[in-house]
Design an enzyme around this catalytic site. Structure first.
Site, PDB file in Angstrom:
ATOM      1  CE  LYS A  24      -7.707   5.252  -8.158  1.00 47.66           C
ATOM      2  NZ  LYS A  24      -7.344   6.320  -8.700  1.00 47.66           N
ATOM      3  CG  ASN A  25      -5.549   7.998  -5.442  1.00 50.12           C
ATOM      4  OD1 ASN A  25      -5.631   7.260  -6.383  1.00 50.12           O
ATOM      5  ND2 ASN A  25      -6.468   8.945  -4.955  1.00 50.12           N
ATOM      6  NE  ARG A  96      -6.602  13.563 -14.547  1.00 48.37           N
ATOM      7  CZ  ARG A  96      -6.446  14.751 -15.505  1.00 48.37           C
ATOM      8  NH1 ARG A  96      -6.866  15.104 -16.282  1.00 48.37           N
ATOM      9  NH2 ARG A  96      -5.347  15.734 -14.727  1.00 48.37           N
ATOM     10  CB  CYS A 120     -11.641  13.740 -16.416  1.00 52.09           C
ATOM     11  SG  CYS A 120     -12.127  12.954 -14.903  1.00 52.09           S
ATOM     12  NE  ARG A 125      -8.896  14.986 -12.101  1.00 52.79           N
ATOM     13  CZ  ARG A 125      -8.878  13.808 -11.715  1.00 52.79           C
ATOM     14  NH1 ARG A 125      -9.630  12.797 -12.214  1.00 52.79           N
ATOM     15  NH2 ARG A 125      -8.024  13.341 -10.737  1.00 52.79           N
ATOM     16  N   PRO A 126      -7.170  20.306 -15.379  1.00 51.62           N
ATOM     17  CG  PRO A 126      -7.257  22.660 -14.661  1.00 51.62           C
ATOM     18  CD  PRO A 126      -7.875  21.479 -14.500  1.00 51.62           C
ATOM     19  CB  ILE A 127      -1.657  19.174 -15.911  1.00 52.62           C
ATOM     20  CG1 ILE A 127      -1.711  19.067 -17.541  1.00 52.62           C
ATOM     21  CG2 ILE A 127      -2.353  17.931 -15.471  1.00 52.62           C
ATOM     22  CD1 ILE A 127      -1.146  17.942 -18.290  1.00 52.62           C
ATOM     23  CG  ASP A 308     -11.285  10.377  -4.495  1.00 46.32           C
ATOM     24  OD1 ASP A 308     -11.607  10.873  -5.182  1.00 46.32           O
ATOM     25  OD2 ASP A 308      -9.788  10.060  -4.469  1.00 46.32           O
ATOM     26  NE  ARG A 400      -9.497   4.104 -13.471  1.00 44.91           N
ATOM     27  CZ  ARG A 400      -9.912   5.562 -13.009  1.00 44.91           C
ATOM     28  NH1 ARG A 400     -11.382   5.735 -12.964  1.00 44.91           N
ATOM     29  NH2 ARG A 400      -9.144   5.945 -12.273  1.00 44.91           N
TER      30      ARG A 400
HETATM   31  C1  UD1 Z   1      -5.925  13.113  -6.844  1.00 47.79           C
HETATM   32  C2  UD1 Z   1      -6.346  11.827  -6.637  1.00 47.79           C
HETATM   33  C3  UD1 Z   1      -7.873  11.768  -6.809  1.00 47.79           C
HETATM   34  C4  UD1 Z   1      -8.514  12.764  -5.912  1.00 47.79           C
HETATM   35  C5  UD1 Z   1      -7.729  14.139  -6.140  1.00 47.79           C
HETATM   36  C6  UD1 Z   1      -8.245  15.167  -5.055  1.00 47.79           C
HETATM   37  C7  UD1 Z   1      -4.684  10.158  -7.588  1.00 47.79           C
HETATM   38  C8  UD1 Z   1      -4.050   9.331  -8.588  1.00 47.79           C
HETATM   39  N1  UD1 Z   1      -6.055  10.881  -7.588  1.00 47.79           N
HETATM   40  O1  UD1 Z   1      -6.016  13.564  -8.196  1.00 47.79           O
HETATM   41  O2  UD1 Z   1      -8.332  10.541  -6.705  1.00 47.79           O
HETATM   42  O3  UD1 Z   1      -9.736  12.891  -6.057  1.00 47.79           O
HETATM   43  O4  UD1 Z   1      -6.275  13.956  -5.907  1.00 47.79           O
HETATM   44  O5  UD1 Z   1      -8.126  14.682  -3.649  1.00 47.79           O
HETATM   45  O6  UD1 Z   1      -4.209  10.422  -6.447  1.00 47.79           O
HETATM   46  N2  UD1 Z   1      -5.963  21.570 -10.474  1.00 47.79           N
HETATM   47  C9  UD1 Z   1      -5.486  22.598 -11.342  1.00 47.79           C
HETATM   48  N3  UD1 Z   1      -4.156  22.367 -11.759  1.00 47.79           N
HETATM   49  C10 UD1 Z   1      -3.485  21.606 -11.853  1.00 47.79           C
HETATM   50  C11 UD1 Z   1      -3.608  20.422 -10.951  1.00 47.79           C
HETATM   51  C12 UD1 Z   1      -4.784  20.363 -10.360  1.00 47.79           C
HETATM   52  O7  UD1 Z   1      -6.392  23.545 -11.292  1.00 47.79           O
HETATM   53  O8  UD1 Z   1      -2.428  21.493 -12.377  1.00 47.79           O
HETATM   54  C13 UD1 Z   1      -7.164  21.420 -10.041  1.00 47.79           C
HETATM   55  C14 UD1 Z   1      -8.018  20.125 -10.226  1.00 47.79           C
HETATM   56  O9  UD1 Z   1      -8.619  20.569 -11.368  1.00 47.79           O
HETATM   57  C15 UD1 Z   1      -8.899  20.216  -9.205  1.00 47.79           C
HETATM   58  C16 UD1 Z   1      -8.056  20.119  -7.965  1.00 47.79           C
HETATM   59  O10 UD1 Z   1      -6.648  21.084  -8.456  1.00 47.79           O
HETATM   60  O11 UD1 Z   1     -10.059  20.642  -9.318  1.00 47.79           O
HETATM   61  C17 UD1 Z   1      -7.336  19.161  -7.207  1.00 47.79           C
HETATM   62  O12 UD1 Z   1      -6.874  18.295  -8.044  1.00 47.79           O
HETATM   63  P1  UD1 Z   1      -5.445  17.254  -7.549  1.00 47.79           P
HETATM   64  O13 UD1 Z   1      -5.322  17.467  -6.387  1.00 47.79           O
HETATM   65  O14 UD1 Z   1      -4.446  17.750  -8.506  1.00 47.79           O
HETATM   66  O15 UD1 Z   1      -5.951  16.242  -8.055  1.00 47.79           O
HETATM   67  P2  UD1 Z   1      -5.382  14.854  -8.757  1.00 47.79           P
HETATM   68  O16 UD1 Z   1      -4.191  14.819  -8.459  1.00 47.79           O
HETATM   69  O17 UD1 Z   1      -5.609  15.100 -10.277  1.00 47.79           O
END
Ligand code: UD1
Length: 430
Positions: A24-25, A96, A120, A125-127, A308, A400
């Site tokens: 999926k990822n 997301r 979530c 989960r900030p971006i 995960d 999902r």
């Molecule tokens: C992806 C995976 C998810 C997995 C996660 C961690 C997909 C679709 N999803 O999620 O299944 O659990 O990796 O292995 O691939 N963070 C920030 N700012 C940002 C982005 C992230 O602070 O802009 C923080 C998040 O809040 C979290 C950490 O970084 O605490 C890890 O997040 P991230 O690696 O970005 O996970 P996802 O890409 O959302």
């Protein structure tokens, strides 16, 4: 509205073979990256799991004007009618991962409009890292009436240091930088196998991306990208889920169609917990094992133990002799399954990001609620191992990311049925 639930009669050991489909990822960013194809030819993606997240991403791509056909675990995507740069608020809230469209749409059309993907169930989960990186590539990002609007007449290569190796931010920046002018260097990137898969797919389209799987990715921008045919890597998280289901039920199964090295950290921790595992070229065999507690499982970015699989691992340790500790270092609130497991008589104490477990001989079946995808999978494992009947509600979360999980489990001898339910609330997907 009628929703579905799993009803599980526990106590059967799993036996047999299960074949794992695509990840999926990997699939989600690669589907988003297909927007980058500016040729008339189709992109073909093989080994695609038939899961809700795939269908949602398909609807999102169609809403942008793409033609997308799914048949026999293959996706065919044609991008020649790409006409929109905006992902609707409704679709953003549905998944997301729609945030992945930012990089490719910006690179291809010079603008993109999205909304915040929202909260979530596993915590905030900030971006911000996505935004900072895109700005470094030359994008101007602003909020307009609750929407995020980004534009850049053209993107320009840059040197970017991520504050944290975010999987999503790494992928978004890779997809933006492939069409940027000049060279981009991304430091402190995520090293997950899904990042390597995205690199291989982008290179198949004609991009120049090197270094995925290490801390630094180097990208040389090109003028345009074309189509390609690509097979997605197997889902290491689904594979790990089955291995843990076998271990929790005292079963013996062969998990095949996988890349065993992607599960090295998982296999190491499962062995520490007493599981007997044998690795072959494209499979892992788990023998009937006696489980024992482990001093510490700490979730980390790859190649560490994956967050995960933290929830499924918790079920194993809830049934292992002795004491264990789990530390969740990636997400702030990823222990909701622990409270459901407590209702099944698991002995777990949660203190912030730490879970302390004292193994019990048996869990007891009861009604539990899946709060997110992996929590749901963990509750299914708990139900398989428990005495009596377990009903897992809210299984839309499980659908999902797992293709008809109950069918694969039934083939392994589990007594699990999908039934219609009445009360189910829809939570933001993550
Ligand atoms: C992806 C995976 C998810 C997995 C996660 C961690 C997909 C679709 N999803 O999620 O299944 O659990 O990796 O292995 O691939 N963070 C920030 N700012 C940002 C982005 C992230 O602070 O802009 C923080 C998040 O809040 C979290 C950490 O970084 O605490 C890890 O997040 P991230 O690696 O970005 O996970 P996802 O890409 O959302």
């Amino acid at each position: 509205m009628f929703m579905e639930r799993f009803v599980i009669e526990g106590g059967n050991t799993l036996q047999g073979t299960v074949t794992i489909k695509g990840a999926k990822n990997s699939m989600l960013p690669i589907m988003a990256a297909s927007v980058l194809n500016s040729s008339d030819r189709n992109i073909e993606l093989f080994n695609i799991p038939d899961i809700i997240d795939m269908h949602v991403m398909k609807i999102i791509l169609e809403s942008l004007g793409l033609e997308v056909v799914f048949s026999n675990n293959t996706l065919t995507i044609n991008t020649k009618r790409l006409s929109s740069y905006a992902v609707s608020d409704e679709l953003m809230r549905e998944m997301r991962s729609s945030i992945f469209l930012m990089g490719p749409l910006l690179a291809r059309l010079g603008k993109v409009r999205v909304t915040y993907p929202g909260g979530c169930s596993i915590g905030p989960r900030p971006i911000d890292l996505h935004f900072k990186g895109l700005e470094a590539l030359g994008a101007e990002i602003r909020e307009e009436n609750g929407s995020i609007f980004a534009r850049a007449p053209y993107l320009k290569g840059a040197v970017i240091h991520l504050d944290f190796p975010s999987v999503g931010a790494t992928e978004n920046l890779m997809m933006a930088a492939v069409l940027a002018r000049g060279k981009t260097v991304l430091h402190n990137v995520a090293k997950e196998p899904e990042i390597v898969d995205l690199q291989n797919f982008l290179n198949g389209m004609g991009a120049i991306v090197r270094g995925a799987g290490t801390d630094t990715i180097r990208i040389t921008g090109v003028e345009a990208l074309g189509s390609c045919s690509y097979r997605i890597i197997p889902d290491r998280i689904v594979a790990g889920t089955f291995l843990m289901a076998a271990a929790a039920t005292g079963g013996e199964i062969l998990v095949k169609g996988i890349i065993p090295s992607h599960l090295d950290a998982v296999v190491a921790k499962m062995r520490e917990a007493g599981a007997e595992l044998e690795a072959y070229e494209d499979s892992l065999f788990i023998r009937k094992s006696k489980l024992k507690g482990v001093e510490k499982v700490c979730t980390l970015p790859y190649p560490g133990f994956p967050t995960d699989l933290q929830a499924p691992m918790m079920v194993l340790l809830a049934l292992a002799r002795g004491r264990s500790t789990i530390v969740e270092s990636i997400f702030e609130a990823r222990f909701k399954h622990a409270y459901e497991l407590q209702r099944m008589n698991a002995r777990i104490h949660i203190d912030g990001r730490k879970a302390y477990l004292w193994g019990v001989d048996k869990l007891s079946g009861t009604d539990v609620v899946a709060t997110d995808l992996r929590a749901g999978a963990a509750l299914v494992i708990a139900g398989l191992a428990a005495e009596g009947i377990t009903t897992v509600h809210n299984i839309r979360h499980i659908d999902r990311g797992y293709e008809r999980l109950e069918i694969d489990l039934q083939k392994l001898g589990a007594k699990i049925q999908r039934e219609k339910g009445l009360h189910e609330q829809k939570a933001a997907s993550c």
